[in-house]
Design a protein around this motif. Structure first.
Motif, PDB file in Angstrom:
ATOM      1  N   ARG A 295     -12.442 -17.726 -17.517  1.00 21.03           N
ATOM      2  CA  ARG A 295     -11.055 -18.185 -17.630  1.00 21.03           C
ATOM      3  C   ARG A 295     -10.980 -19.680 -17.352  1.00 21.03           C
ATOM      4  O   ARG A 295     -10.210 -20.404 -17.983  1.00 21.03           O
TER       5      ARG A 295
ATOM      6  N   LEU B  62     -10.629 -23.516 -20.300  1.00 18.31           N
ATOM      7  CA  LEU B  62      -9.637 -24.580 -20.206  1.00 18.31           C
ATOM      8  C   LEU B  62     -10.249 -25.964 -20.023  1.00 18.31           C
ATOM      9  O   LEU B  62      -9.536 -26.964 -19.971  1.00 18.31           O
TER      10      LEU B  62
ATOM     11  N   PRO C 113     -13.091 -19.894 -26.888  1.00 19.49           N
ATOM     12  CA  PRO C 113     -14.351 -19.254 -26.490  1.00 19.49           C
ATOM     13  C   PRO C 113     -14.271 -17.733 -26.629  1.00 19.49           C
ATOM     14  O   PRO C 113     -13.186 -17.151 -26.592  1.00 19.49           O
ATOM     15  N   MET C 114     -15.444 -17.112 -26.798  1.00 19.93           N
ATOM     16  CA  MET C 114     -15.523 -15.651 -26.787  1.00 19.93           C
ATOM     17  C   MET C 114     -15.104 -15.087 -25.433  1.00 19.93           C
ATOM     18  O   MET C 114     -14.429 -14.083 -25.356  1.00 19.93           O
ATOM     19  N   GLY C 115     -15.565 -15.726 -24.364  1.00 18.26           N
ATOM     20  CA  GLY C 115     -15.297 -15.246 -23.012  1.00 18.26           C
ATOM     21  C   GLY C 115     -16.599 -15.085 -22.247  1.00 18.26           C
ATOM     22  O   GLY C 115     -17.121 -16.040 -21.693  1.00 18.26           O
TER      23      GLY C 115
ATOM     24  N   ASP D 277     -17.934  -9.744 -23.930  1.00 19.67           N
ATOM     25  CA  ASP D 277     -17.332  -9.870 -25.265  1.00 19.67           C
ATOM     26  C   ASP D 277     -18.352  -9.839 -26.384  1.00 19.67           C
ATOM     27  O   ASP D 277     -18.027  -9.493 -27.514  1.00 19.67           O
ATOM     28  N   LEU D 278     -19.588 -10.204 -26.087  1.00 22.73           N
ATOM     29  CA  LEU D 278     -20.594 -10.320 -27.135  1.00 22.73           C
ATOM     30  C   LEU D 278     -21.975 -10.243 -26.509  1.00 22.73           C
ATOM     31  O   LEU D 278     -22.216 -10.823 -25.453  1.00 22.73           O
TER      32      LEU D 278
ATOM     33  N   GLU E  77     -20.325 -20.322 -33.825  1.00 32.66           N
ATOM     34  CA  GLU E  77     -20.537 -18.877 -33.866  1.00 32.66           C
ATOM     35  C   GLU E  77     -20.379 -18.247 -32.478  1.00 32.66           C
ATOM     36  O   GLU E  77     -20.310 -17.025 -32.358  1.00 32.66           O
TER      37      GLU E  77
ATOM     38  N   THR F 263     -14.438 -17.437 -30.920  1.00 29.76           N
ATOM     39  CA  THR F 263     -13.564 -16.628 -31.757  1.00 29.76           C
ATOM     40  C   THR F 263     -12.341 -17.506 -32.046  1.00 29.76           C
ATOM     41  O   THR F 263     -12.381 -18.709 -31.816  1.00 29.76           O
TER      42      THR F 263
ATOM     43  N   LYS G  83      -7.809 -17.727 -32.160  1.00 30.84           N
ATOM     44  CA  LYS G  83      -6.547 -17.218 -31.635  1.00 30.84           C
ATOM     45  C   LYS G  83      -5.460 -17.794 -32.531  1.00 30.84           C
ATOM     46  O   LYS G  83      -5.515 -18.978 -32.878  1.00 30.84           O
TER      47      LYS G  83
ATOM     48  N   ALA H 237      -5.513 -13.405 -26.469  1.00 31.51           N
ATOM     49  CA  ALA H 237      -4.999 -12.411 -27.415  1.00 31.51           C
ATOM     50  C   ALA H 237      -5.165 -12.919 -28.839  1.00 31.51           C
ATOM     51  O   ALA H 237      -5.361 -14.118 -29.065  1.00 31.51           O
ATOM     52  N   ALA H 238      -5.084 -12.002 -29.798  1.00 35.14           N
ATOM     53  CA  ALA H 238      -5.197 -12.387 -31.204  1.00 35.14           C
ATOM     54  C   ALA H 238      -4.085 -13.362 -31.586  1.00 35.14           C
ATOM     55  O   ALA H 238      -4.301 -14.286 -32.363  1.00 35.14           O
TER      56      ALA H 238
ATOM     57  N   LYS I 131     -12.835  -9.719 -30.989  1.00 33.76           N
ATOM     58  CA  LYS I 131     -13.090 -11.148 -31.111  1.00 33.76           C
ATOM     59  C   LYS I 131     -14.139 -11.463 -32.168  1.00 33.76           C
ATOM     60  O   LYS I 131     -14.230 -12.596 -32.634  1.00 33.76           O
TER      61      LYS I 131
END
Lengths: 430, 430
Positions: free
Chosen positions: A31, A35, A128-130, A211-212, A415, A418, A420, B375-376, B404
């Motif tokens: 998180r 940012l 970012p993907m997370g 997430d991936l 890659e 993602t 938003k 979120a999307a 994602k």
């Protein structure tokens, strides 16, 4: 390897608990990372690089333990080479982090956008993907590369390297975590998963927390992760690549490309494993090509038509298994095909969808090859070795995707993101 | 539903054989589809539309059987409504195919490209996925939509609709297959999977034969496909969407957005399920908003602070389960939050990553919402109902991705494609 074709180990409740706690810390860190400005991320990458340089002796010492343990357990020489870190290699991985700092930040890029008829402003923005998990073999440079690319793309990474590199990875990750803290970033941006095999399974099942997942390594490792995961996976790097020498090929060019594709670096996924030759040029092309391959130390698995043209070059009969094999070394399967259709059919049957090259001066043949071969990269009059993030000018590479979802071919920073949709109105309702 | 939260049915050897044969035919068709020009695909879409119009009576008759069977088995009225096809609806799905013909062809688009320093020309080009499987509920319009979007994007589709629509789907697919043959295209571009539940499991495990699975339907169906598949899946349409009314909201606007997001079409995934209100404006905002929601027929699940402001509006105490629930109907959970941080934390805990709206005139608050909500779609002063392929101007929608990887948010034609790198040289070697 952390996993085998025998399928993933069972995850015990303790494994699940370990991974849940770890991944939850990663999510909190992610998180914060999402940012960060580019300037903050680049400063952190430089801090990581400086810290690795400063800790070079400590890293090499830990690595020596790994190499020594490997040697005493009979680890293959080539694997020992990939595992080994000397001061020059530590300096190189540190420098690679600085190079990543120099690349553009993918986060925040507006991919597309418009103002709708009703005045609503919409835009699709890279984020970012997370949390990204990496499962890989005993290559400590991947530990640093993955951390650096993860940081630059705003992701927290969970690293699971091969146990043979355990000491190296522990020190590398400790050094990077400590450097992150120094610049005021969460150490949990980079975490090492050190549990038993069951913890890898728990990581593969941590859907919603991770997430991936990106597996990097041999076919067994990758298949195990792909088939055992509920977390989204990107399949990388299985490369049963072909060079097809067409009837209209420049045969000198074809030989140079064949030799380069096979022998330039035979252990990597974009090396060619199989040579297909149009029947019309087989007698002109093959005797010299086979001799050159043989002189370069390549063991040849060939069909009957090829064997008949081999002269005194030693060959072995090729089986279907040979045509399906990614040798990862100085071996190559060879077949004579009746025409372009037969070449396409052979690639369809045995190819892994990585990189497939045609050598031809015939526009019609190259056009069909490009259109009909289903692979991450289709090459015309160029070596398969060019399918590479560095060669493509990406400045970095986290792997080569051989799947169709999300990313195909060399993967770099974009890659790892993602998108938003941001939708801005002034009280808009439908 | 073809699958439930209880987990997928076992695939018998016969199921695997059925799906393997079916998917192999799809792959053959897909090779042909990948090479079609836009003109050929558009002509085929018009032929399909005309054939459906011509077969309208036959389609409606088959559909009546389904509806009658549903009614006699006590199917809910709303599900009967979604299942029913009358002549107008048949005309509408046929027209939708003509509309798809009018959209640009995603295949062949050059996404990026360059000439490298060594003269090698590289370009990333959109190509079809190959074989796309759709698993969905008893909505026969999806059968036609998916076939049309698949055809336009050059993919063969395998359709698995809910058994309650079996007769409708059989006729629709027969009509479309026959029309494909008429225009010289392979009928197997559109196939219906009609085996038992085990065949769905076999489809989910047909990795290598099926390139992508898209489940559309309720949470149970989607989770079952996501967790049980080895084929890559795009998770769609779970929408536990929030409207957050900030301290700096225009309260009239906030009420209009809340009412619209909840009541405009409560059964869909972009409808709001939960209302969060900043404590500073709760007393001003909630009494009127709750009255309006109540008058619109919305059942309210509320926290204590909201209950205290409800006056004579009937409310029920909200549990954590309420906050986690996608009601799909005229129900809403409501909570008063202390500040923006608490709203963000609530969305993080209960949101499904679909569409999250803030109502505020405060730039700082909207900026944080856009940056920090994962979120999307993140919306500012606009109803969650805008997260929609049609509203975004895509001209079509195959679902709304809440994952994602590959696609996030409304998915249309480009999301049904992958890319391929084309590398052209003149004998280039490394």
């Amino acid at each position: 390897m952390t996993a085998t074709t025998a399928g993933p180990a069972q995850a015990s409740p303790e494994d699940v608990e370990l991974v849940t706690a770890l991944a939850t810390r990663s999510r909190v860190a992610a998180r914060r990372l999402a940012l960060l400005t580019r300037a903050e991320k680049d400063a952190a990458l430089h801090a990581l690089a400086d810290a690795l340089d400063a800790a070079s002796e400590q890293v090499v010492a830990a690595n020596s333990e790994d190499v020594e343990r490997g040697r005493s357990q009979g680890m293959e020489q080539s694997l020992q080479d990939r595992l080994r870190l000397d001061p020059e290699r530590v300096a190189a991985v540190a420098q690679a982090l600085r190079d990543v700092a120099g690349l553009p930040d993918p986060v925040g890029e507006v991919v597309r956008g418009s103002t709708l008829a009703n005045g609503l402003q919409i835009r699709e923005v890279r984020v970012p993907m997370g949390v990204v998990g990496m499962i890989y073999e005993a290559r400590p440079n991947v530990t640093v590369d993955a951390a650096g690319l993860g940081l630059k793309s705003g992701n927290a990474v969970i690293l699971r390297g091969g146990s043979a590199a355990a000491s190296s990875n522990r020190v590398l990750v400790e050094v990077m975590r400590s450097a992150l803290t120094t610049v005021g970033l969460p150490a949990d941006a980079v975490q090492l998963l050190e549990g038993g095999h069951g913890s890898v399974t728990a990581l593969m099942r941590a859907r919603g927390l991770v997430d991936l997942l990106i597996p990097r390594g041999g076919a067994g490792l990758i298949q195990s992760v792909v088939l055992g995961s509920t977390v989204p996976v990107i399949e990388t790097g299985i490369g049963n690549c072909h060079v097809y020498v067409d009837a209209a090929a420049d045969l000198e060019q074809a030989r140079a490309i064949t030799i380069n594709a096979k022998t330039h670096r035979p252990s990597v996924c974009n090396a060619a494993e199989s040579l297909l030759v149009h029947r019309a040029v087989a007698a002109d092309f093959l005797p010299v090509a086979l001799r050159q391959l043989c002189d370069a130390g390549v063991r040849l698995h060939v069909d009957a038509a090829t064997a008949a043209l081999a002269g005194d070059v030693p060959t072995e009969p090729a089986t279907d298994e040979d045509y399906a094999t990614e040798y990862h070394g100085l071996e190559m399967s060879v077949a004579v095909v009746d025409d372009l259709d037969a070449a396409l059919e052979h690639v369809r049957r045995f190819g892994s969808g990585h990189s497939e090259a045609i050598v031809t001066q015939d526009r019609g043949a190259s056009r069909r090859w490009v259109a009909e071969v289903d692979a991450a990269a289709v090459l015309v009059n160029a070596s398969t070795r060019f399918t590479d993030g560095g060669e493509f000018g990406f400045g970095a590479e986290i792997g080569i995707s051989t799947q169709k979802l999300h990313a195909r071919g060399p993967m770099a920073l974009p890659e790892l993101t993602t998108t938003k949709w941001v939708v801005e109105g002034e009280g808009h309702v439908r």
